[in-house]
Design a protein around this motif. Structure first.
Motif, PDB file in Angstrom:
ATOM      1  N   VAL A 104       0.866  -1.175   0.000  1.00 24.20           N
ATOM      2  CA  VAL A 104       0.000   0.000   0.000  1.00 24.20           C
ATOM      3  C   VAL A 104       0.904   1.226   0.000  1.00 24.20           C
ATOM      4  O   VAL A 104       1.827   1.320   0.811  1.00 24.20           O
ATOM      5  CB  VAL A 104      -0.940   0.014   1.229  1.00 24.20           C
ATOM      6  CG1 VAL A 104      -1.818   1.259   1.226  1.00 24.20           C
ATOM      7  CG2 VAL A 104      -1.796  -1.248   1.261  1.00 24.20           C
ATOM      8  N   ILE A 105       0.646   2.140  -0.928  1.00 25.20           N
ATOM      9  CA  ILE A 105       1.388   3.395  -1.009  1.00 25.20           C
ATOM     10  C   ILE A 105       0.438   4.478  -0.517  1.00 25.20           C
ATOM     11  O   ILE A 105      -0.677   4.619  -1.031  1.00 25.20           O
ATOM     12  CB  ILE A 105       1.866   3.689  -2.444  1.00 25.20           C
ATOM     13  CG1 ILE A 105       2.758   2.549  -2.945  1.00 25.20           C
ATOM     14  CG2 ILE A 105       2.636   4.996  -2.502  1.00 25.20           C
ATOM     15  CD1 ILE A 105       2.132   1.709  -3.976  1.00 25.20           C
ATOM     16  N   ILE A 114       5.395   3.578   2.026  1.00 20.80           N
ATOM     17  CA  ILE A 114       5.156   2.263   1.435  1.00 20.80           C
ATOM     18  C   ILE A 114       5.027   1.268   2.580  1.00 20.80           C
ATOM     19  O   ILE A 114       5.921   1.163   3.426  1.00 20.80           O
ATOM     20  CB  ILE A 114       6.302   1.853   0.491  1.00 20.80           C
ATOM     21  CG1 ILE A 114       6.473   2.888  -0.626  1.00 20.80           C
ATOM     22  CG2 ILE A 114       6.049   0.453  -0.075  1.00 20.80           C
ATOM     23  CD1 ILE A 114       7.717   2.691  -1.480  1.00 20.80           C
ATOM     24  N   TRP A 115       3.912   0.565   2.600  1.00 22.09           N
ATOM     25  CA  TRP A 115       3.594  -0.392   3.656  1.00 22.09           C
ATOM     26  C   TRP A 115       3.322  -1.760   3.057  1.00 22.09           C
ATOM     27  O   TRP A 115       2.754  -1.854   1.960  1.00 22.09           O
ATOM     28  CB  TRP A 115       2.317   0.028   4.381  1.00 22.09           C
ATOM     29  CG  TRP A 115       2.394   1.283   5.180  1.00 22.09           C
ATOM     30  CD1 TRP A 115       2.433   2.561   4.710  1.00 22.09           C
ATOM     31  CD2 TRP A 115       2.405   1.383   6.603  1.00 22.09           C
ATOM     32  NE1 TRP A 115       2.474   3.445   5.761  1.00 22.09           N
ATOM     33  CE2 TRP A 115       2.452   2.750   6.929  1.00 22.09           C
ATOM     34  CE3 TRP A 115       2.371   0.438   7.633  1.00 22.09           C
ATOM     35  CZ2 TRP A 115       2.475   3.201   8.240  1.00 22.09           C
ATOM     36  CZ3 TRP A 115       2.388   0.891   8.942  1.00 22.09           C
ATOM     37  CH2 TRP A 115       2.443   2.263   9.230  1.00 22.09           C
ATOM     38  N   GLY A 116       3.657  -2.809   3.793  1.00 25.69           N
ATOM     39  CA  GLY A 116       3.144  -4.127   3.468  1.00 25.69           C
ATOM     40  C   GLY A 116       1.644  -4.087   3.710  1.00 25.69           C
ATOM     41  O   GLY A 116       1.184  -3.461   4.675  1.00 25.69           O
ATOM     42  N   GLN A 121      -3.049  -2.693   7.021  1.00 26.40           N
ATOM     43  CA  GLN A 121      -4.396  -3.025   7.500  1.00 26.40           C
ATOM     44  C   GLN A 121      -4.440  -3.010   9.025  1.00 26.40           C
ATOM     45  O   GLN A 121      -5.370  -2.478   9.626  1.00 26.40           O
ATOM     46  CB  GLN A 121      -4.836  -4.391   6.966  1.00 26.40           C
ATOM     47  CG  GLN A 121      -6.248  -4.770   7.358  1.00 26.40           C
ATOM     48  CD  GLN A 121      -7.290  -3.828   6.797  1.00 26.40           C
ATOM     49  OE1 GLN A 121      -7.233  -3.457   5.637  1.00 26.40           O
ATOM     50  NE2 GLN A 121      -8.244  -3.424   7.614  1.00 26.40           N
ATOM     51  N   GLN A 122      -3.417  -3.563   9.646  1.00 27.52           N
ATOM     52  CA  GLN A 122      -3.342  -3.574  11.110  1.00 27.52           C
ATOM     53  C   GLN A 122      -3.251  -2.143  11.652  1.00 27.52           C
ATOM     54  O   GLN A 122      -3.964  -1.772  12.583  1.00 27.52           O
ATOM     55  CB  GLN A 122      -2.134  -4.391  11.564  1.00 27.52           C
ATOM     56  CG  GLN A 122      -1.949  -4.445  13.058  1.00 27.52           C
ATOM     57  CD  GLN A 122      -0.683  -5.197  13.451  1.00 27.52           C
ATOM     58  OE1 GLN A 122       0.062  -5.691  12.607  1.00 27.52           O
ATOM     59  NE2 GLN A 122      -0.429  -5.280  14.737  1.00 27.52           N
ATOM     60  N   PHE A 123      -2.364  -1.344  11.064  1.00 26.80           N
ATOM     61  CA  PHE A 123      -2.214   0.050  11.489  1.00 26.80           C
ATOM     62  C   PHE A 123      -3.526   0.813  11.318  1.00 26.80           C
ATOM     63  O   PHE A 123      -3.960   1.546  12.213  1.00 26.80           O
ATOM     64  CB  PHE A 123      -1.100   0.738  10.692  1.00 26.80           C
ATOM     65  CG  PHE A 123      -1.016   2.216  10.942  1.00 26.80           C
ATOM     66  CD1 PHE A 123      -0.356   2.704  12.050  1.00 26.80           C
ATOM     67  CD2 PHE A 123      -1.618   3.117  10.080  1.00 26.80           C
ATOM     68  CE1 PHE A 123      -0.297   4.073  12.300  1.00 26.80           C
ATOM     69  CE2 PHE A 123      -1.570   4.480  10.315  1.00 26.80           C
ATOM     70  CZ  PHE A 123      -0.904   4.955  11.430  1.00 26.80           C
ATOM     71  N   THR A 127      -5.641   2.496  14.314  1.00 30.13           N
ATOM     72  CA  THR A 127      -5.763   3.951  14.299  1.00 30.13           C
ATOM     73  C   THR A 127      -7.218   4.383  14.191  1.00 30.13           C
ATOM     74  O   THR A 127      -7.632   5.351  14.838  1.00 30.13           O
ATOM     75  CB  THR A 127      -4.922   4.544  13.155  1.00 30.13           C
ATOM     76  OG1 THR A 127      -3.572   4.110  13.322  1.00 30.13           O
ATOM     77  CG2 THR A 127      -4.962   6.060  13.170  1.00 30.13           C
ATOM     78  N   ALA A 128      -7.999   3.668  13.397  1.00 29.24           N
ATOM     79  CA  ALA A 128      -9.416   4.010  13.254  1.00 29.24           C
ATOM     80  C   ALA A 128     -10.130   3.933  14.602  1.00 29.24           C
ATOM     81  O   ALA A 128     -10.996   4.762  14.901  1.00 29.24           O
ATOM     82  CB  ALA A 128     -10.087   3.088  12.241  1.00 29.24           C
TER      83      ALA A 128
END
Length: 141
Positions: A104-105, A114-116, A121-123, A127-128
């Motif tokens: 995911v960018i 840039i994330w795996g 999804q976990q972050f 955070t949500a």
């Protein structure tokens, strides 16, 4: 300004497509390095130069400053996009950010991240759940 969220797959050679709207902001050369929270930070050359000046102002006599600067710069890579709009992510950064196939960018104002996909999804889920509290503690609209 970088904003938005885009999913792309990392290819077998470690290349990742950068979203077209981000490519326009990056120009011909940009820098990627270790970011916070286990992601990769990407900076346009102009913003990198500003950040570099800020880091250069940190006191050399402070152990934490030396450690941060060393760790941050050690993985930094100057990058260019290929004709298909892809960037080669060095192996050290792929390992650091635990990048596998899906990535995911994310645009974050003056940089992109840039994330795996699983890590993002976990972050995002964590955070949500705290978004209102974060906003209340940090921002006055």
């Amino acid at each position: 300004m970088f904003f938005g969220e885009f999913e792309h797959a990392l290819d077998a050679k470690g290349r990742l497509i950068i979203p077209a709207k981000f490519r326009e902001l990056l120009g011909t050369s940009f820098v990627i390095t270790r970011g916070m929270d286990g992601c990769i930070f990407g900076y346009p050359a102009e913003r990198w130069a500003t950040l570099q000046a800020q880091l250069d102002d940190l006191p050399l006599t402070r152990k934490d400053a030396r450690a941060f600067v060393r760790f941050f710069y050690a993985a930094a890579a100057e990058c260019e996009l290929d004709k298909q709009g892809r960037v080669m992510i060095p192996a050290t950064l792929r390992q650091y950010a635990k990048l596998e196939k899906q990535c995911v960018i994310v645009g974050v104002s003056d940089r992109f991240e840039i994330w795996g996909a699983e890590h993002w999804q976990q972050f995002e889920t964590e955070t949500a759940a705290n978004f209102d509290d974060l906003a209340e503690n940090l921002i006055d609209f």
